[in-house]
Motif scaffolding. Structure first.
Motif, PDB file in Angstrom:
ATOM      1  N   ARG A 180      56.676  85.147 -21.347  1.00  0.00           N
ATOM      2  CA  ARG A 180      56.387  84.005 -20.465  1.00  0.00           C
ATOM      3  C   ARG A 180      56.333  84.431 -18.997  1.00  0.00           C
ATOM      4  N   SER A 181      57.054  85.481 -18.643  1.00  0.00           N
ATOM      5  CA  SER A 181      56.962  85.955 -17.260  1.00  0.00           C
ATOM      6  C   SER A 181      55.640  86.687 -17.018  1.00  0.00           C
ATOM      7  N   ILE A 182      55.112  87.335 -18.048  1.00  0.00           N
ATOM      8  CA  ILE A 182      53.807  87.994 -17.940  1.00  0.00           C
ATOM      9  C   ILE A 182      52.702  86.952 -17.810  1.00  0.00           C
ATOM     10  N   GLU A 183      52.790  85.875 -18.602  1.00  0.00           N
ATOM     11  CA  GLU A 183      51.812  84.795 -18.526  1.00  0.00           C
ATOM     12  C   GLU A 183      52.559  83.464 -18.464  1.00  0.00           C
ATOM     13  N   PRO A 184      52.835  82.967 -17.256  1.00  0.00           N
ATOM     14  CA  PRO A 184      53.663  81.767 -17.083  1.00  0.00           C
ATOM     15  C   PRO A 184      53.089  80.503 -17.720  1.00  0.00           C
ATOM     16  N   THR A 185      51.762  80.437 -17.930  1.00  0.00           N
ATOM     17  CA  THR A 185      51.217  79.218 -18.543  1.00  0.00           C
ATOM     18  C   THR A 185      51.533  79.138 -20.026  1.00  0.00           C
ATOM     19  N   LEU A 186      52.006  80.232 -20.627  1.00  0.00           N
ATOM     20  CA  LEU A 186      52.330  80.254 -22.053  1.00  0.00           C
ATOM     21  C   LEU A 186      53.709  79.630 -22.252  1.00  0.00           C
ATOM     22  N   GLN A 187      53.740  78.399 -22.711  1.00  0.00           N
ATOM     23  CA  GLN A 187      54.998  77.680 -22.887  1.00  0.00           C
ATOM     24  C   GLN A 187      55.433  77.595 -24.342  1.00  0.00           C
ATOM     25  N   THR A 188      54.547  77.900 -25.281  1.00  0.00           N
ATOM     26  CA  THR A 188      54.879  77.824 -26.702  1.00  0.00           C
ATOM     27  C   THR A 188      55.886  78.913 -27.060  1.00  0.00           C
ATOM     28  N   ALA A 189      56.868  78.554 -27.858  1.00  0.00           N
ATOM     29  CA  ALA A 189      57.876  79.521 -28.277  1.00  0.00           C
ATOM     30  C   ALA A 189      57.252  80.589 -29.166  1.00  0.00           C
ATOM     31  N   CYS A 190      57.755  81.832 -29.034  1.00  0.00           N
ATOM     32  CA  CYS A 190      57.301  82.907 -29.915  1.00  0.00           C
ATOM     33  C   CYS A 190      58.494  83.818 -30.199  1.00  0.00           C
ATOM     34  N   HIS A 191      58.386  84.617 -31.250  1.00  0.00           N
ATOM     35  CA  HIS A 191      59.474  85.531 -31.598  1.00  0.00           C
ATOM     36  C   HIS A 191      59.512  86.729 -30.654  1.00  0.00           C
ATOM     37  N   GLY A 192      58.328  87.172 -30.231  1.00  0.00           N
ATOM     38  CA  GLY A 192      58.230  88.322 -29.348  1.00  0.00           C
ATOM     39  C   GLY A 192      56.782  88.708 -29.171  1.00  0.00           C
ATOM     40  N   GLY A 193      56.551  89.801 -28.486  1.00  0.00           N
ATOM     41  CA  GLY A 193      55.177  90.215 -28.238  1.00  0.00           C
ATOM     42  C   GLY A 193      55.077  91.693 -27.935  1.00  0.00           C
ATOM     43  N   PHE A 194      53.834  92.144 -27.801  1.00  0.00           N
ATOM     44  CA  PHE A 194      53.540  93.492 -27.329  1.00  0.00           C
ATOM     45  C   PHE A 194      52.547  93.358 -26.185  1.00  0.00           C
ATOM     46  N   TYR A 195      52.787  94.097 -25.118  1.00  0.00           N
ATOM     47  CA  TYR A 195      51.954  93.980 -23.929  1.00  0.00           C
ATOM     48  C   TYR A 195      51.291  95.320 -23.630  1.00  0.00           C
ATOM     49  N   THR A 196      49.987  95.258 -23.355  1.00  0.00           N
ATOM     50  CA  THR A 196      49.206  96.444 -22.992  1.00  0.00           C
ATOM     51  C   THR A 196      48.666  96.243 -21.586  1.00  0.00           C
ATOM     52  N   PRO A 197      49.336  96.769 -20.566  1.00  0.00           N
ATOM     53  CA  PRO A 197      48.921  96.491 -19.183  1.00  0.00           C
ATOM     54  C   PRO A 197      47.562  97.074 -18.810  1.00  0.00           C
ATOM     55  N   SER A 198      47.099  98.105 -19.521  1.00  0.00           N
ATOM     56  CA  SER A 198      45.850  98.768 -19.143  1.00  0.00           C
ATOM     57  C   SER A 198      44.611  98.117 -19.735  1.00  0.00           C
TER      58      SER A 198
END
Length: 409
Positions: free
Chosen positions: A172-190
């Motif tokens: 949620r800090s990476i994409e603040p508009t995402l308010q739906t709960a999730c278990h986790g994620g993977f982020y690819t900054p490039s």
């Protein structure tokens, strides 16, 4: 100077034309549509995603597909009606499970290499295509899918990709508009996103400035193989005019119809048209613009991807095995609209433009790049769902293959 005929003015055909023109070849691009990038390169999901390089050839994918049978709104839909092409393709797809690891790592490396080629093209030619270099965030809603993704992530990292796990709070800090709960994620900054149609159209104009000729509204009915040069039988202007064009070499970049051209040219190329859908949600008010995410998303459960393309929000997904059917079906579009309303309720969906396109997929999920059996015949096709991601790199591979096979311009 060798004359090169490229069949297809989508992303692979136009990037191939650009790479060949820079080597000095005389290039003509043929396409049945009136303008470049009007079929599969028109409105895809927009992701330039090395993080989506995992090939689909796995037992888990087969099991998911079986569970989804009979669900009209499932992420993957198979028309069970018999087709030799479809079922022979599926049999070969299953046979490629043994190459899952190798092909995933190779695709990751190719996708990483493609980025720099694409950015260099855009910078050199001044192409604006709504590029957003904010990364891609994959979200998972349960522990099982997250752990499965962790195993696949190890292969992506082995291929050289920087991609790491994030908590729900970090997502949620990476994409603040995402308010739906999730278990986790993977982020690819490039990773990045951009409008494939804008890029391809802009690069086609750059090709023309470099001397590339585009023959649009040009339907190639036959290719004569009786010695050199090759003779293309071209029907123009809706069948009212017939022309014959000569070429010293042919490059097939014809998407899902590449299989038919390959058969004419004496090659076997098993490509199946896998339909995908997208919607472009027009962000017509300030509230919608504020509610739409800037970071590109991939929802693993729904198999949906998103991109922010200027004042539009692109939402895409689904895989449909239904031949060359191009019907835009309401029951396939509605899940994309529903997903948008559920996860981003602040976005007005009063102006939504649906689209569908046919991904050209090989059973191995790997593109076919390089020479055919006949001298002067080459392929750059079969990129599946990663044509936007891989084409800038495969164009360089294609150009090297043509130079080796045809000689210097």
């Amino acid at each position: 100077m060798p004359r090169i005929a490229i069949i297809g003015a989508g992303i692979t055909g136009v990037t191939s034309a650009y790479a060949l023109s820079k080597l000095g070849y005389h290039v003509t691009v043929y396409d049945r549509q009136r303008y470049p990038a009007m079929e599969t390169s028109y409105a895809n999901g927009g992701q330039l995603s090395a993080s989506n390089a995992e090939v689909w050839n796995s037992t888990a994918t087969i099991m998911k597909g079986l569970r989804w049978l009979g669900r009209h709104n499932a992420p993957l839909l198979l028309n069970p009606r018999f087709s030799w092409h479809k079922y022979s393709w599926l049999a070969q797809f299953i046979g490629q499970i043994r190459n899952y690891r190798r092909n995933t790592i190779e695709t990751t490396r190719l996708a990483i290499a493609a980025r720099q080629h694409l950015y260099a093209m855009a910078e050199e030619e001044g192409i604006d295509f709504d590029l957003e270099r904010r990364g891609i965030l994959h979200i998972y809603h349960d522990a099982a899918s997250f752990e499965t993704a962790r195993r696949a992530n190890a292969l992506l990292q082995e291929g050289g990709l920087e991609r790491y796990a994030v908590s729900p709070e970090e997502a949620r800090s990476i994409e603040p508009t995402l308010q739906t709960a999730c278990h986790g994620g993977f982020y690819t900054p490039s990773d990045a996103t951009g409008d494939i149609h804008k890029f391809t159209s802009g690069l086609a104009r750059a090709c023309e400035r470099r001397g590339v000729r585009f023959a649009q509204d040009a339907d190639i009915r036959n290719i004569s193989l009786d010695g050199a040069p090759y003779v293309l039988d071209v029907v123009r202007e809706g069948g009212t005019r017939r022309e014959q064009h000569e070429a010293d070499a042919i490059v097939v970049c014809a998407g899902a119809v590449s299989r038919q051209f390959a058969r004419q040219l004496g090659d076997t190329l098993n490509i199946y048209p896998v339909k995908g859908y997208s919607i472009s949600v027009h962000l017509d008010d300030a509230a919608s613009q504020a509610a739409a995410p800037r970071v590109s998303l991939l929802d693993e459960a729904a198999k949906i991807v998103t991109s922010r393309l200027g004042d539009r929000f692109r939402v895409a997904g689904t895989a449909e095995f239904n031949g060359f059917n191009m019907d835009i079906r309401a029951e396939r579009v509605q899940p994309l609209v529903d997903w948008t309303r559920k996860h981003f309720p602040g976005i007005r969906t009063s102006r939504v433009v649906p689209w569908c396109g046919l991904r050209p997929m090989t059973p191995s999920m790997m593109p076919r790049v390089g020479p055919g059996r006949r001298p002067g015949v080459f392929y750059n096709t079969g990129h599946g769902h990663l044509g936007w991601t891989l084409s800038a790199a495969t164009a360089q591979m294609l150009a090297a293959s043509v130079r080796e096979g045809v000689g210097e311009a």
